[in-house]
Write a protein that holds these residues in place. Structure first.
Motif, mmCIF file in Angstrom:
data_model
loop_
_atom_site.group_PDB
_atom_site.id
_atom_site.type_symbol
_atom_site.label_atom_id
_atom_site.label_comp_id
_atom_site.label_asym_id
_atom_site.label_seq_id
_atom_site.Cartn_x
_atom_site.Cartn_y
_atom_site.Cartn_z
ATOM 1 N N THR A 93 16.278 -10.662 0.232
ATOM 2 C CA THR A 93 15.712 -9.107 0.179
ATOM 3 C C THR A 93 14.812 -8.988 0.961
ATOM 4 O OG1 THR A 93 16.592 -9.288 -2.273
ATOM 5 C CG2 THR A 93 15.180 -7.070 -1.427
ATOM 6 N N LEU A 94 15.013 -7.699 1.781
ATOM 7 C CA LEU A 94 13.882 -7.375 2.898
ATOM 8 C C LEU A 94 12.933 -6.606 1.810
ATOM 9 C CD1 LEU A 94 12.895 -7.343 5.715
ATOM 10 C CD2 LEU A 94 14.158 -5.366 5.999
ATOM 11 N N GLN A 95 11.561 -6.643 2.073
ATOM 12 C CA GLN A 95 10.422 -5.900 1.611
ATOM 13 C C GLN A 95 9.453 -5.475 2.823
ATOM 14 O OE1 GLN A 95 8.887 -8.637 -1.276
ATOM 15 N NE2 GLN A 95 10.374 -7.683 -2.731
ATOM 16 N N LEU A 96 9.006 -4.160 2.555
ATOM 17 C CA LEU A 96 7.780 -3.618 3.648
ATOM 18 C C LEU A 96 6.378 -3.981 2.785
ATOM 19 C CD1 LEU A 96 10.654 -2.713 4.786
ATOM 20 C CD2 LEU A 96 9.175 -0.784 5.655
ATOM 21 N N THR A 97 5.297 -4.247 3.488
ATOM 22 C CA THR A 97 4.169 -4.314 3.027
ATOM 23 C C THR A 97 3.420 -2.748 3.188
ATOM 24 O OG1 THR A 97 4.092 -6.649 3.837
ATOM 25 C CG2 THR A 97 1.821 -5.352 3.193
ATOM 26 N N VAL A 148 7.393 -3.120 -1.329
ATOM 27 C CA VAL A 148 8.366 -2.438 -1.895
ATOM 28 C C VAL A 148 9.765 -2.807 -1.200
ATOM 29 C CG1 VAL A 148 7.920 -0.491 -0.266
ATOM 30 C CG2 VAL A 148 9.022 -0.212 -2.576
ATOM 31 N N ASP A 149 10.653 -2.868 -1.664
ATOM 32 C CA ASP A 149 11.928 -3.268 -1.262
ATOM 33 C C ASP A 149 12.290 -2.218 -0.313
ATOM 34 O OD1 ASP A 149 12.247 -5.206 -2.930
ATOM 35 O OD2 ASP A 149 13.770 -4.544 -4.427
ATOM 36 N N PRO A 169 4.805 -0.481 21.229
ATOM 37 C CA PRO A 169 3.992 -1.384 20.628
ATOM 38 C C PRO A 169 4.801 -2.056 19.619
ATOM 39 C CG PRO A 169 3.613 0.919 19.931
ATOM 40 C CD PRO A 169 4.391 1.083 21.044
ATOM 41 N N HIS A 170 4.305 -3.165 18.927
ATOM 42 C CA HIS A 170 4.904 -3.894 17.932
ATOM 43 C C HIS A 170 4.239 -3.276 16.606
ATOM 44 C CE1 HIS A 170 5.894 -7.777 20.136
ATOM 45 N NE2 HIS A 170 6.489 -6.451 20.897
ATOM 46 N N ASP A 171 4.926 -1.980 16.517
ATOM 47 C CA ASP A 171 4.364 -1.232 15.147
ATOM 48 C C ASP A 171 5.065 -1.079 13.925
ATOM 49 O OD1 ASP A 171 6.211 0.273 16.045
ATOM 50 O OD2 ASP A 171 5.353 2.125 16.588
ATOM 51 N N SER A 172 5.853 -2.077 13.836
ATOM 52 C CA SER A 172 6.502 -2.012 12.246
ATOM 53 C C SER A 172 5.433 -2.845 11.494
ATOM 54 C CB SER A 172 7.683 -3.295 12.614
ATOM 55 O OG SER A 172 8.198 -3.426 11.081
ATOM 56 N N PRO A 173 5.249 -2.041 10.059
ATOM 57 C CA PRO A 173 4.614 -2.805 9.192
ATOM 58 C C PRO A 173 5.121 -4.322 8.900
ATOM 59 C CG PRO A 173 6.285 -1.181 7.979
ATOM 60 C CD PRO A 173 6.377 -1.058 9.704
ATOM 61 N N PRO A 174 4.055 -4.832 8.578
ATOM 62 C CA PRO A 174 4.728 -6.500 8.005
ATOM 63 C C PRO A 174 5.771 -6.443 7.207
ATOM 64 C CG PRO A 174 2.101 -5.966 8.033
ATOM 65 C CD PRO A 174 2.596 -4.514 8.191
ATOM 66 N N LEU A 175 6.472 -7.409 7.534
ATOM 67 C CA LEU A 175 7.747 -7.410 6.607
ATOM 68 C C LEU A 175 7.826 -8.847 5.814
ATOM 69 C CD1 LEU A 175 10.275 -6.588 9.800
ATOM 70 C CD2 LEU A 175 9.130 -5.280 7.986
ATOM 71 N N VAL A 176 8.401 -8.785 4.769
ATOM 72 C CA VAL A 176 8.670 -9.796 3.572
ATOM 73 C C VAL A 176 9.963 -10.162 3.351
ATOM 74 C CG1 VAL A 176 8.149 -10.575 1.534
ATOM 75 C CG2 VAL A 176 6.335 -9.615 2.744
ATOM 76 N N LEU A 177 10.592 -11.266 3.454
ATOM 77 C CA LEU A 177 11.779 -11.792 3.252
ATOM 78 C C LEU A 177 11.905 -12.542 1.885
ATOM 79 C CD1 LEU A 177 14.798 -11.133 4.655
ATOM 80 C CD2 LEU A 177 14.383 -13.502 5.036
ATOM 81 N N SER A 178 12.252 -11.893 0.880
ATOM 82 C CA SER A 178 12.163 -12.729 -0.601
ATOM 83 C C SER A 178 13.542 -13.162 -0.756
ATOM 84 C CB SER A 178 11.673 -11.640 -1.664
ATOM 85 O OG SER A 178 11.747 -12.485 -2.784
#
Length: 744
Positions: free
Chosen positions: A40-44, A53-54, A16-25
């Motif tokens: 910078t990569l962040q996880l939700t 959080v970073d 499954p695509h089970d990664s938490p949502p990702l944010v690229l700042s």
């Protein structure tokens, strides 16, 4: 690399695509000369409210973040990497980040960062990656096209000529605040893609840079410019931008969309909704536009048009020409006598027709065929107004009637209860007749406006796209339905019943023989045209058999008159027709019986006569005097029966004396069928209306109904890709359409 791609593909299928949502700042450039920026990569976190959080903090301190699910197998980083590589199919820089064992940040070139910050990044969100910026970034530059005159003075009704050119220029804002010319010059001359303005960084892509360097577009004729404003957008290099009116033109647009009440005048008594339509027509023609009054059947479009004639003729000299079907001429004569008794009415028809010099109070009523026949005489008259009643007669712009109607002078008003029956080109034809050239060519109209809507029901943007299309045409077309409670009509209820009736043994045998012979002929006909003719002949024969074997075999109506019991045995529909009309007669109520064939109406008349009724026949063979006599007799006779075709009496007639409507066989056009039913269910009807559809079960009649229902879903009814062409049916579809077996 190839091995990693193969592994990712397999894992995408199995896991499954089970990664938490990702944010690229994405951080801004450090200086004006920087060639790279850091992302910078962040996880939700799954917290309330959600937070981020970073990624580096998570990798360094994995047990200090309660918003992340426990990860006993320590594979969170692997799942994040796989998600980044999946997103990297659209943004290669993210694939590079996803190749790290513990991804936390990546250096981006300016072009890579600009691509990630461009509006076209919806695919990244679909892959689970959201791109954000810090407060040091400015809000996106908002360009929109402004259309208007060089002066901000309000444009009043009639001040703009049809060919007058309007100014078009780009306006740019940030957070709703317009940029100055100096700021725009700075942006136009700056190196791409990042520019610092108002102490913040902004992204300027190639398209925006091109707009900044050419801030004025060539002037555009008034009609086309106003259409762009009404549509609300313009496309440049495949990208849509908002289009707005300048201050002066905004006043005219306000008039188009919110017209002021019409000046009081010698109007007939109008319902409030009719008065609003009159105001709208007066406003449109005052601005040199035409309009389509497309109110539902039975809402009194004729009376509204008469009021428009009385009002508009005071402002613009010239007589009024009314174009209508032959069956409606006497209806116009009666309505004009009632609502405009002082008008000089000329019924231009018959072999001795003549047209004396008309004045501004003259109303000339003629038919579409006579417009074609006497076109040279009619086109030379300086008409003040042309009213096309039942304007669906103009829906095919290639017909002689449509071409002749285009050559007439004067303000143009179309009246129709069915502005669109089969395809969008019909709507374009009416809009283009009322406003020549305003809606481009038919092909351009479909490409720009209707075709993009064809597949929208499955898309989240469907409501927005439909609203934009309706905003485009709304100023030029007005449609209200009888069922709208806001009209306050309090019409009696209507019920619709479909009666599924069996085949007789003779009908079954005739259909099987016809299908067998026709399929053999079609298989041996190589040309598309010949095959299409054979298919249409097959379908036409099937429909005739469903009406009665006597119809298909071209038997004289006298055979039905001589033995009605045998006729009903051969065609069970006749027995049901007898039963329904007997019930109506017992209640002292009258009925309309519609059939689509002129020959069939004579068979039905003969059958009903043999059953003791005194049916009246209303068809195209009657003279105007005979038509008037038939309608007068029907309206004055209790429990009367009127047999007619939709072509002869389905439009323009007020037949509220009847409150039963029987469709002996179904029309291919649902809009025309509703229009025929509304001869009875309209203003003036005081009793509940019962509408009956007689359909032969497991026959072509039932299958055509189902086929049209599937092809006329809400979107396809408005925007079908093409008209239904029986010649394009393959063998399987044809057999399914015409076979006699029950549907699965």
């Amino acid at each position: 690399m190839l091995l990693q791609e193969w592994t990712d593909t397999v894992q995408d299928l199995l896991l499954p695509h089970d990664s938490p949502p990702l944010v690229l700042s994405i951080a801004p450039p450090a200086t004006a000369t920087s060639t790279q920026v850091i992302a910078t990569l962040q996880l939700t976190l799954d917290t309330t409210p959600p937070g981020t959080v970073d990624a580096r903090d998570i990798w360094d301190h994995p047990h200090t973040h309660p918003g992340l699910d426990p990860d006993p197998e320590q594979n969170l980083a692997q799942r994040v990497c796989r998600a980044l590589r999946r997103a990297g199919r659209h943004a290669p820089a993210l694939r590079t980040l996803g190749m790290h064992r513990r991804p936390d940040a990546v250096l981006l070139s300016l072009d890579e960062a600009a691509a990630l910050l461009s509006p076209a990044t919806g695919h990244l969100k679909d892959a689970g990656v959201t791109v954000v910026t810090s407060d040091e970034w400015s809000s996106p530059l908002d360009p929109h096209l402004v259309v208007g005159l060089n002066t901000p003075a309000p444009v009043e009704s009639g001040q703009l000529g049809i060919g007058e050119l309007l100014d078009r220029r780009w306006q740019f804002t940030i957070d709703g605040q317009p940029l100055t010319e100096q700021e725009l010059d700075l942006l136009a001359d700056a190196a791409l893609p990042f520019v610092r303005i108002r102490n913040r960084w902004i992204v300027i892509d190639a398209t925006l840079h091109s707009l900044l360097r050419t801030r004025r577009l060539p002037s555009q004729p008034r009609r086309e410019a106003i259409l762009s404003v009404l549509h609300g957008s313009i496309t440049v290099n495949g990208r849509a931008f908002a289009c707005r009116p300048a201050e002066g033109l905004a006043h005219l647009i306000e008039q188009l969309t919110h017209p002021a009440p019409a000046t009081p005048g010698p109007h007939p008594a109008l319902y409030p909704y009719q008065a609003k339509a009159l105001t709208w027509l007066d406003m449109l023609t005052g601005l040199e536009f035409g309009g389509i009054l497309a109110d539902d059947m039975g809402l009194g479009k004729t009376v509204t048009a008469i009021a428009f004639h009385l009002l508009h003729s005071r402002r613009k000299p010239g007589p009024t020409l009314v174009l209508c079907p032959k069956s409606v001429v006497d209806h116009w004569k009666a309505e004009l006598a009632r609502h405009a008794p002082a008008a000089h009415v000329v019924l231009y028809r018959g072999p001795d027709r003549c047209l004396p010099a008309p004045s501004s109070d003259t109303v000339v009523v003629t038919t579409y065929p006579l417009l074609v026949k006497d076109h040279d005489d009619l086109k030379d008259i300086a008409w003040g107004r042309v009213i096309a009643d039942e304007a669906q007669y103009l829906k095919n712009p290639g017909t002689q009637a449509a071409r002749c109607a285009r050559s007439l002078s004067g303000a143009r008003i179309a009246l129709t209860g069915t502005p669109l029956e089969n395809e969008p080109a019909e709507l374009w034809a009416l809009l283009d007749w009322a406003n020549p050239g305003l809606f481009a060519t038919r092909a351009q109209f479909n490409t720009l406006y209707t075709r993009p809507l064809a597949h929208l029901p499955q898309q989240a943007t469907a409501p927005h796209a439909v609203d934009r299309f309706q905003n485009l045409i709304r100023p030029f077309i007005q449609r209200r339905l009888k069922t709208d409670p806001a009209l306050g009509l309090a019409l009696p209820p209507r019920t619709e019943t479909t009666h599924l009736l069996p085949f007789s043994r003779e009908q079954t045998g005739l259909c099987e023989a016809l299908l067998r012979d026709s399929l053999r002929q079609i298989q041996h006909t190589p040309s598309h045209g010949g095959r299409g003719t054979a298919v249409l002949s097959l379908i036409n024969g099937m429909r005739k058999i469903c009406i009665s074997p006597a119809h298909y075999l071209d038997e004289h109506p006298g055979t039905v008159l001589a033995d009605p019991d045998e006729a009903a045995r051969r065609a069970p529909k006749l027995a049901t027709l007898h039963h329904l009309l007997t019930h109506a007669r017992e209640q002292g109520e009258s009925a309309l019986v519609f059939t689509t064939y002129a020959v069939a109406d004579k068979l039905l008349t003969a059958y009903l006569t043999a059953r003791g009724f005194r049916p009246l026949l209303f068809d195209g063979e009657l003279t105007p005097q005979q038509r008037t006599a038939v309608l007068d007799t029907f309206n004055s006779t209790p429990a009367a029966v009127l047999v007619l075709t939709p072509q002869s009496g389905g439009v323009g007639l007020d037949l509220t004396h009847a409150n039963h409507v029987i469709h002996y066989n179904r029309l291919w056009n649902p809009a025309a069928e509703r229009q025929a039913s509304d001869r009875a269910h309209r203003i003036g009807q005081k009793r509940p209306v019962a509408i009956h559809h007689l359909v032969t079960a497991n026959s072509i009649e039932e299958r055509i109904t189902a086929l049209l229902h599937r092809k006329t879903s809400m979107t396809n009814a408005l925007l079908p890709n093409e008209e239904f062409d029986p010649a394009k049916l393959d063998a399987t579809e044809l057999i399914q359409l015409c076979s006699l077996t029950a549907r699965p």
